[in-house]
Write a protein that holds these residues in place. Structure first.
Motif, PDB file in Angstrom:
ATOM      1  N   UNK A  19      18.531  49.926 -17.020  1.00 53.97           N
ATOM      2  CA  UNK A  19      19.810  50.649 -16.713  1.00 53.97           C
ATOM      3  C   UNK A  19      19.097  51.798 -16.005  1.00 53.97           C
ATOM      4  N   UNK A  20      17.955  52.417 -16.361  1.00 53.25           N
ATOM      5  CA  UNK A  20      17.497  53.586 -15.324  1.00 53.25           C
ATOM      6  C   UNK A  20      17.029  53.148 -13.985  1.00 53.25           C
ATOM      7  N   UNK A  21      16.529  51.879 -13.966  1.00 52.85           N
ATOM      8  CA  UNK A  21      16.045  51.334 -12.607  1.00 52.85           C
ATOM      9  C   UNK A  21      17.362  50.919 -11.817  1.00 52.85           C
ATOM     10  N   UNK A  22      18.447  50.654 -12.653  1.00 47.99           N
ATOM     11  CA  UNK A  22      19.504  50.355 -11.729  1.00 47.99           C
ATOM     12  C   UNK A  22      20.290  51.381 -11.032  1.00 47.99           C
ATOM     13  N   UNK A  23      19.945  52.498 -11.819  1.00 51.21           N
ATOM     14  CA  UNK A  23      20.778  53.655 -11.228  1.00 51.21           C
ATOM     15  C   UNK A  23      20.533  54.224  -9.698  1.00 51.21           C
ATOM     16  N   UNK A  24      21.221  54.632  -8.953  1.00 49.69           N
ATOM     17  CA  UNK A  24      21.106  54.945  -7.617  1.00 49.69           C
ATOM     18  C   UNK A  24      20.059  56.025  -7.462  1.00 49.69           C
ATOM     19  N   UNK A  25      19.006  55.841  -6.538  1.00 50.56           N
ATOM     20  CA  UNK A  25      18.130  56.808  -6.590  1.00 50.56           C
ATOM     21  C   UNK A  25      17.826  57.016  -4.878  1.00 50.56           C
ATOM     22  N   UNK A  26      16.737  57.826  -4.441  1.00 51.77           N
ATOM     23  CA  UNK A  26      16.363  57.954  -2.888  1.00 51.77           C
ATOM     24  C   UNK A  26      15.956  56.798  -2.658  1.00 51.77           C
ATOM     25  N   UNK A  27      15.216  55.968  -3.497  1.00 50.71           N
ATOM     26  CA  UNK A  27      14.529  54.738  -2.987  1.00 50.71           C
ATOM     27  C   UNK A  27      15.386  53.531  -3.591  1.00 50.71           C
ATOM     28  N   UNK A  28      16.450  53.457  -4.023  1.00 54.18           N
ATOM     29  CA  UNK A  28      17.363  52.644  -4.496  1.00 54.18           C
ATOM     30  C   UNK A  28      16.771  51.862  -5.775  1.00 54.18           C
ATOM     31  N   UNK A  29      15.777  51.584  -5.935  1.00 54.78           N
ATOM     32  CA  UNK A  29      15.162  51.054  -7.385  1.00 54.78           C
ATOM     33  C   UNK A  29      15.498  49.859  -7.292  1.00 54.78           C
ATOM     34  N   UNK A  49      29.262  54.919 -14.579  1.00 54.67           N
ATOM     35  CA  UNK A  49      29.049  53.869 -15.742  1.00 54.67           C
ATOM     36  C   UNK A  49      27.518  53.899 -16.005  1.00 54.67           C
ATOM     37  N   UNK A  50      26.716  53.808 -15.054  1.00 48.93           N
ATOM     38  CA  UNK A  50      25.168  53.532 -15.548  1.00 48.93           C
ATOM     39  C   UNK A  50      24.604  54.785 -16.148  1.00 48.93           C
ATOM     40  N   UNK A  51      25.300  56.121 -15.815  1.00 51.69           N
ATOM     41  CA  UNK A  51      24.665  57.261 -16.367  1.00 51.69           C
ATOM     42  C   UNK A  51      25.445  57.549 -18.105  1.00 51.69           C
ATOM     43  N   UNK A  52      26.678  57.014 -18.054  1.00 53.55           N
ATOM     44  CA  UNK A  52      27.019  56.909 -19.520  1.00 53.55           C
ATOM     45  C   UNK A  52      26.302  55.906 -20.404  1.00 53.55           C
ATOM     46  N   UNK A  53      25.839  54.669 -19.852  1.00 57.07           N
ATOM     47  CA  UNK A  53      25.528  53.476 -20.647  1.00 57.07           C
ATOM     48  C   UNK A  53      23.937  54.062 -20.841  1.00 57.07           C
ATOM     49  N   UNK A  54      23.259  54.760 -19.933  1.00 50.24           N
ATOM     50  CA  UNK A  54      21.893  55.365 -20.139  1.00 50.24           C
ATOM     51  C   UNK A  54      22.038  56.452 -21.388  1.00 50.24           C
ATOM     52  N   UNK A  60      21.178  55.689 -28.853  1.00 54.29           N
ATOM     53  CA  UNK A  60      20.984  54.577 -29.813  1.00 54.29           C
ATOM     54  C   UNK A  60      19.452  54.515 -30.239  1.00 54.29           C
ATOM     55  N   UNK A  61      18.659  54.518 -28.947  1.00 51.01           N
ATOM     56  CA  UNK A  61      17.227  54.650 -29.083  1.00 51.01           C
ATOM     57  C   UNK A  61      16.721  55.603 -30.220  1.00 51.01           C
ATOM     58  N   UNK A  62      17.205  56.848 -30.022  1.00 61.27           N
ATOM     59  CA  UNK A  62      16.789  58.028 -30.775  1.00 61.27           C
ATOM     60  C   UNK A  62      17.190  57.525 -32.017  1.00 61.27           C
ATOM     61  N   UNK A  63      18.215  57.277 -32.466  1.00 58.48           N
ATOM     62  CA  UNK A  63      18.712  57.097 -33.948  1.00 58.48           C
ATOM     63  C   UNK A  63      17.878  55.785 -34.557  1.00 58.48           C
ATOM     64  N   UNK A  64      17.551  54.808 -33.655  1.00 58.27           N
ATOM     65  CA  UNK A  64      16.847  53.652 -34.537  1.00 58.27           C
ATOM     66  C   UNK A  64      15.504  54.130 -34.643  1.00 58.27           C
ATOM     67  N   UNK A  65      15.046  55.196 -33.646  1.00 53.39           N
ATOM     68  CA  UNK A  65      13.551  55.430 -33.970  1.00 53.39           C
ATOM     69  C   UNK A  65      13.615  56.582 -35.142  1.00 53.39           C
ATOM     70  N   UNK A  66      14.507  57.274 -35.452  1.00 53.43           N
ATOM     71  CA  UNK A  66      14.722  58.096 -36.752  1.00 53.43           C
ATOM     72  C   UNK A  66      14.565  57.172 -37.964  1.00 53.43           C
TER      73      UNK A  66
END
Length: 117
Positions: A19-29, A49-54, A60-66
């Motif tokens: 999802x981070x790589x799919x987000x629009x950036x200067x080099x499009x990713x 949508x992608x920023x909310x999903x990220x 969820x990643x932080x909660x799972x790590x804890x």
């Protein structure tokens, strides 16, 4: 339980990376490889949508790590020092074996030699 959470952790890490790589950036990713994102996510594009999903996946990643840290900590409550057997580490001298003294009134045992006739 820990193996399930560990698998979820790996899956979340992969999905967050995508999802981070799919987000629009200067080099499009990787967004250049996904085709026309505007038609899939609406007129405003994938940005919102992608920023909310990220953000959701990161939470969820932080909660799972804890949760993983808590479960591993509960399984390993005893220290490594508590499991060391100290009897085998400290050299001790073997105890001397003593025989019981003979009874004071007992007759001495004299071996008999058979006589040859």
């Amino acid at each position: 339980m820990t193996s399930t959470l560990l698998i979820i952790q790996f899956v979340l890490a992969i999905i967050i990376t995508i999802t981070i790589l799919l987000q629009k950036s200067s080099s499009i990713g990787l967004g250049a490889y996904s085709g026309s994102n505007e038609s899939l996510f609406g007129a405003k594009g994938p940005g919102n949508f992608l920023s909310k999903a990220t953000m959701t996946l990161g939470l969820l990643f932080v909660i799972n790590t804890i949760a993983l840290g808590y479960i591993y900590n509960q399984q390993k409550m005893e220290s490594a020092v508590d499991s060391v057997k100290t009897e085998t580490l400290i050299p001790t001298t073997p105890k001397e074996t003593t025989t019981a003294p003979a009874a004071p009134n007992a007759a001495p045992v004299v071996p008999t030699i058979p006589e040859n006739k």
